[in-house]
Design an enzyme around this catalytic site. Structure first.
Site, PDB file in Angstrom:
ATOM      1  N   GLU A   1      -4.260 -12.558   4.186  1.00  0.00           N
ATOM      2  CA  GLU A   1      -5.281 -11.511   4.312  1.00  0.00           C
ATOM      3  C   GLU A   1      -6.663 -12.139   4.108  1.00  0.00           C
ATOM      4  O   GLU A   1      -6.836 -13.006   3.241  1.00  0.00           O
ATOM      5  CB  GLU A   1      -5.011 -10.455   3.243  1.00  0.00           C
ATOM      6  CG  GLU A   1      -5.993  -9.292   3.257  1.00  0.00           C
ATOM      7  CD  GLU A   1      -5.709  -8.325   2.098  1.00  0.00           C
ATOM      8  OE1 GLU A   1      -4.535  -8.191   1.700  1.00  0.00           O
ATOM      9  OE2 GLU A   1      -6.664  -7.728   1.589  1.00  0.00           O
TER      10      GLU A   1
ATOM     11  N   SER B   1     -14.113  -6.463  -4.654  1.00  0.00           N
ATOM     12  CA  SER B   1     -14.452  -7.338  -3.529  1.00  0.00           C
ATOM     13  C   SER B   1     -14.509  -6.452  -2.290  1.00  0.00           C
ATOM     14  O   SER B   1     -13.542  -6.288  -1.566  1.00  0.00           O
ATOM     15  CB  SER B   1     -13.422  -8.461  -3.381  1.00  0.00           C
ATOM     16  OG  SER B   1     -12.171  -7.969  -2.989  1.00  0.00           O
TER      17      SER B   1
ATOM     18  N   LYS C   1       0.626  -2.818  -0.822  1.00  0.00           N
ATOM     19  CA  LYS C   1       0.341  -3.696  -1.966  1.00  0.00           C
ATOM     20  C   LYS C   1      -0.321  -2.871  -3.054  1.00  0.00           C
ATOM     21  O   LYS C   1      -1.223  -2.077  -2.790  1.00  0.00           O
ATOM     22  CB  LYS C   1      -0.498  -4.918  -1.571  1.00  0.00           C
ATOM     23  CG  LYS C   1      -1.921  -4.663  -1.133  1.00  0.00           C
ATOM     24  CD  LYS C   1      -2.699  -5.992  -1.069  1.00  0.00           C
ATOM     25  CE  LYS C   1      -4.189  -5.754  -0.992  1.00  0.00           C
ATOM     26  NZ  LYS C   1      -4.988  -6.984  -1.063  1.00  0.00           N
TER      27      LYS C   1
ATOM     28  N   HIS D   1     -11.379 -11.100  -9.213  1.00  0.00           N
ATOM     29  CA  HIS D   1     -10.471 -10.332 -10.075  1.00  0.00           C
ATOM     30  C   HIS D   1     -10.094 -11.099 -11.348  1.00  0.00           C
ATOM     31  O   HIS D   1      -9.439 -10.566 -12.231  1.00  0.00           O
ATOM     32  CB  HIS D   1      -9.200  -9.940  -9.307  1.00  0.00           C
ATOM     33  CG  HIS D   1      -9.481  -8.966  -8.204  1.00  0.00           C
ATOM     34  ND1 HIS D   1      -8.549  -8.649  -7.250  1.00  0.00           N
ATOM     35  CD2 HIS D   1     -10.596  -8.244  -7.904  1.00  0.00           C
ATOM     36  CE1 HIS D   1      -9.074  -7.773  -6.406  1.00  0.00           C
ATOM     37  NE2 HIS D   1     -10.317  -7.515  -6.780  1.00  0.00           N
TER      38      HIS D   1
ATOM     39  N   GLU E   1      -5.556  -6.928 -11.466  1.00  0.00           N
ATOM     40  CA  GLU E   1      -4.426  -6.257 -10.822  1.00  0.00           C
ATOM     41  C   GLU E   1      -3.103  -6.569 -11.502  1.00  0.00           C
ATOM     42  O   GLU E   1      -2.028  -6.372 -10.925  1.00  0.00           O
ATOM     43  CB  GLU E   1      -4.388  -6.611  -9.329  1.00  0.00           C
ATOM     44  CG  GLU E   1      -5.658  -6.116  -8.626  1.00  0.00           C
ATOM     45  CD  GLU E   1      -5.598  -6.241  -7.109  1.00  0.00           C
ATOM     46  OE1 GLU E   1      -4.679  -6.888  -6.576  1.00  0.00           O
ATOM     47  OE2 GLU E   1      -6.502  -5.669  -6.461  1.00  0.00           O
TER      48      GLU E   1
ATOM     49  N   HIS F   1      -3.877  -0.371  -2.716  1.00  0.00           N
ATOM     50  CA  HIS F   1      -4.631   0.127  -3.880  1.00  0.00           C
ATOM     51  C   HIS F   1      -6.001  -0.550  -3.912  1.00  0.00           C
ATOM     52  O   HIS F   1      -6.339  -1.334  -3.024  1.00  0.00           O
ATOM     53  CB  HIS F   1      -3.844  -0.223  -5.159  1.00  0.00           C
ATOM     54  CG  HIS F   1      -3.771  -1.708  -5.406  1.00  0.00           C
ATOM     55  ND1 HIS F   1      -3.562  -2.260  -6.632  1.00  0.00           N
ATOM     56  CD2 HIS F   1      -3.900  -2.768  -4.549  1.00  0.00           C
ATOM     57  CE1 HIS F   1      -3.562  -3.577  -6.549  1.00  0.00           C
ATOM     58  NE2 HIS F   1      -3.760  -3.912  -5.291  1.00  0.00           N
TER      59      HIS F   1
ATOM     60  N   LYS G   1      -7.148   1.199   3.134  1.00  0.00           N
ATOM     61  CA  LYS G   1      -7.528   1.722   1.816  1.00  0.00           C
ATOM     62  C   LYS G   1      -8.297   3.022   2.038  1.00  0.00           C
ATOM     63  O   LYS G   1      -9.409   2.994   2.585  1.00  0.00           O
ATOM     64  CB  LYS G   1      -8.459   0.736   1.116  1.00  0.00           C
ATOM     65  CG  LYS G   1      -7.842  -0.619   0.759  1.00  0.00           C
ATOM     66  CD  LYS G   1      -8.948  -1.619   0.443  1.00  0.00           C
ATOM     67  CE  LYS G   1      -8.423  -2.873  -0.230  1.00  0.00           C
ATOM     68  NZ  LYS G   1      -9.460  -3.947  -0.259  1.00  0.00           N
TER      69      LYS G   1
ATOM     70  N   ASP H   1      -3.950 -13.031  -0.371  1.00  0.00           N
ATOM     71  CA  ASP H   1      -5.233 -12.452   0.039  1.00  0.00           C
ATOM     72  C   ASP H   1      -6.291 -13.441  -0.426  1.00  0.00           C
ATOM     73  O   ASP H   1      -6.565 -13.543  -1.629  1.00  0.00           O
ATOM     74  CB  ASP H   1      -5.464 -11.069  -0.589  1.00  0.00           C
ATOM     75  CG  ASP H   1      -6.824 -10.476  -0.183  1.00  0.00           C
ATOM     76  OD1 ASP H   1      -7.541 -11.131   0.615  1.00  0.00           O
ATOM     77  OD2 ASP H   1      -7.158  -9.376  -0.651  1.00  0.00           O
TER      78      ASP H   1
ATOM     79  N   GLU I   1      -5.546 -13.300  -4.405  1.00  0.00           N
ATOM     80  CA  GLU I   1      -4.229 -12.713  -4.695  1.00  0.00           C
ATOM     81  C   GLU I   1      -3.097 -13.576  -4.154  1.00  0.00           C
ATOM     82  O   GLU I   1      -3.119 -13.988  -3.002  1.00  0.00           O
ATOM     83  CB  GLU I   1      -4.130 -11.318  -4.052  1.00  0.00           C
ATOM     84  CG  GLU I   1      -5.191 -10.372  -4.571  1.00  0.00           C
ATOM     85  CD  GLU I   1      -5.314  -9.078  -3.764  1.00  0.00           C
ATOM     86  OE1 GLU I   1      -4.362  -8.712  -3.047  1.00  0.00           O
ATOM     87  OE2 GLU I   1      -6.384  -8.453  -3.845  1.00  0.00           O
TER      88      GLU I   1
ATOM     89  N   ASP J   1      -9.130  -7.107   6.089  1.00  0.00           N
ATOM     90  CA  ASP J   1      -9.439  -6.076   5.081  1.00  0.00           C
ATOM     91  C   ASP J   1     -10.945  -5.795   5.138  1.00  0.00           C
ATOM     92  O   ASP J   1     -11.388  -4.807   5.748  1.00  0.00           O
ATOM     93  CB  ASP J   1      -8.996  -6.582   3.704  1.00  0.00           C
ATOM     94  CG  ASP J   1      -9.484  -5.724   2.543  1.00  0.00           C
ATOM     95  OD1 ASP J   1      -9.992  -4.617   2.786  1.00  0.00           O
ATOM     96  OD2 ASP J   1      -9.371  -6.156   1.372  1.00  0.00           O
TER      97      ASP J   1
HETATM   98  P1  PGA Z   1     -10.725  -4.804  -4.216  1.00  0.00           P
HETATM   99  O1  PGA Z   1      -9.594  -5.891  -3.921  1.00  0.00           O
HETATM  100  O2  PGA Z   1     -10.066  -3.523  -4.507  1.00  0.00           O
HETATM  101  O3  PGA Z   1     -11.473  -5.412  -5.369  1.00  0.00           O
HETATM  102  O4  PGA Z   1     -11.557  -4.747  -2.955  1.00  0.00           O
HETATM  103  C1  PGA Z   1      -8.482  -5.641  -3.114  1.00  0.00           C
HETATM  104  C2  PGA Z   1      -8.492  -6.455  -1.856  1.00  0.00           C
HETATM  105  O5  PGA Z   1      -9.440  -7.233  -1.590  1.00  0.00           O
HETATM  106  O6  PGA Z   1      -7.562  -6.354  -1.079  1.00  0.00           O
HETATM  107 ZN    ZN Z   2      -8.333  -7.864   0.437  1.00  0.00          ZN
END
Ligand code: PGA
Ligand code: ZN
Length: 436
Positions: free
Chosen positions: A289, A43, A392, A157, A208, A369, A341, A245, A167, A316
């Site tokens: 998030e 995502s 996270k 996911h 995840e 991650h 990230k 999230d 999440e 994010d």
């Molecule tokens: P992604 O998901 O690694 O698939 O982007 C993590 C997130 O959205 O925080």
């Molecule tokens: Zn996110």
């Protein structure tokens, strides 16, 4: 100066989703080898560094990384070996200039980050320091982060088979140490598994490592998780908080939020009301998030204001670890925290700059991650070095997720009595000290 970097090598390996990704090795003249493995998101935000993939349908459904290998072993290696940079920002600037595009699309964010991270490890080796000390050599690391453990997976996911929200995380911030926080989390994870079985729900996991059963409401996972926390002997809120999230990009379509599991379509103000009701009804919900889409930036300040200072609102996809976008967000009061990230921006020093920008602006930062991971635990060292106080890395299960938590156990052990676990009060205070 005597040359110390001999060469860079790269190879194609598999990530946790079974897709190819890049491994980069920095070989030094003392014959030591320093490796980095690159994760990959599902995502993604629209401003992320470009992930260079082959696009050749005859291999790995077009996802191969042979061109990224060529970029590392060709142009990047030649330039770096010729210049012999001896600090992180010289190396990263060299690669940014060489690439010459805003999103590293010529040489690839994956190729550039692979070199950047492998070089970080080489530098730590040269300085005879562990990575978490070498990343900020003038600042003693002491703050061990609070983990946000994703124990219920939804959205993309879970192939959209479950909740709309991506999440559901537990936050064991009341624990006396990281080691205890991880024990609490594992016990809650298994209590949740038991609850699902009792209710005849499947206990297969998503990308995840969190459970991913079908649901008819985006609130149901919170109720399940609260019960699992209580059954494990903890108090929701005081001992273990909950964070979401929503990854709202995934269910935003032409100015509307489509909550398929609840058969609801909301406009922006409806979505803000929805989130306000959530945090009112669940006082132990401390962090949201991406509650809104990156394509709906005007609604973010309204939501953040409605949440008040006690709820963390994390951007994010809206910021993609980009210091300029974070700066814009701070000036417009869009959120009060940012997800970090390294592969969204593509170098170690720009990732450090992103954390610095957030903290200077009075925001919190959380290391993260990606949903496609490897056993590389670079982010664990990074979060300790930058004092962000939050990380996270998925469920307390599956090898590529626990690698990050296990590395933090090791660091906490090495720091011994110096280590302080970031409880609710420490997070902001300590990260401020580092950057003021
Ligand atoms: P992604 O998901 O690694 O698939 O982007 C993590 C997130 O959205 O925080
Ligand atoms: Zn996110």
């Amino acid at each position: 100066m005597k040359p110390w970097i001999q060469q860079f090598q790269a190879s194609e390996i598999l990530d946790s989703r079974g897709n190819p990704t890049l491994s980069v090795r920095c070989v030094l003249t003392d014959h030591s080898v320093h490796e980095a493995q690159i994760p990959s998101g599902a995502s993604t935000g629209s401003h992320e560094a470009h992930e260079l993939r082959d696009g050749d349908p005859s291999r790995y459904r077009g996802l191969g990384v042979l061109r990224a290998i060529q970029a590392v072993e060709g142009e990047l290696a030649h330039a770096i070996v010729a210049r012999q940079p001896d600090d992180q920002s010289s190396l990263d600037h060299l690669m940014i200039e060489l690439d010459g595009t805003p999103r590293k699309s010529r040489l690839g964010g994956n190729s550039v980050l692979g070199c950047s991270m492998a070089f970080s490890r080489a530098l730590a080796h040269r300085r005879k320091l562990p990575l978490y000390r070498s990343l900020h050599p003038d600042q003693a690391p002491t703050l061990i982060p609070v983990p946000y453990l994703n124990i219920w997976n939804g959205g993309v996911h879970a192939q959209w088979q479950g909740s709309d929200f991506q999440e559901y995380m537990i936050v064991p911030w009341g624990a006396p140490s990281f080691r205890e926080a991880l024990r609490w989390s594992s016990e809650i994870y298994h209590a949740l598994q038991g609850e699902l079985k009792k209710n005849h729900l499947p206990t297969g996991v998503g990308d995840e490592g969190g459970f991913a059963p079908p649901t008819t409401s985006n609130r149901e996972p919170i109720d399940f998780i609260a019960r699992a926390i209580e059954q494990s002997g903890f108090t929701p809120g005081a001992d273990v908080a909950v964070a979401l999230d929503l990854a709202a990009n995934g269910f935003y379509e032409s100015t509307r939020y489509l909550l398929r599991t609840e058969k609801k379509t909301l406009d922006s103000s409806g979505m803000v009301d929805y989130c306000a009701a959530l945090v009112k009804d669940y006082p132990f919900l401390i962090s949201l998030e991406d509650p809104l889409s990156e394509s709906d930036p005007e609604s973010w300040p309204l939501l953040t204001e409605r949440m008040g200072s006690h709820v963390q609102v994390i951007g994010d996809d809206l910021y993609c670890t980009n210091p300029q976008l974070i700066d814009h967000g701070i000036r417009n009061r869009q959120a009060n925290a940012v997800l970090i990230k390294p592969n969204q921006i593509g170098t170690v020093s720009e990732t450090q700059a992103a954390v610095g920008k957030a903290v200077q602006g009075g925001w919190r930062a959380m290391l993260s991650h990606r949903s496609g991971e490897t056993p590389d635990a670079f982010i664990s060292d990074f979060v300790v070095a930058c004092h962000a106080g939050q990380i996270k890395a998925g469920a307390p299960a599956r090898g590529e997720r626990v690698a990050k938590y296990n590395r933090l156990l090791t660091i906490e052990g090495e720091l011994g009595r110096e280590a302080r676990y970031a409880g609710p009060d420490l997070i902001r205070q300590n990260s401020r000290n580092l950057y003021s």
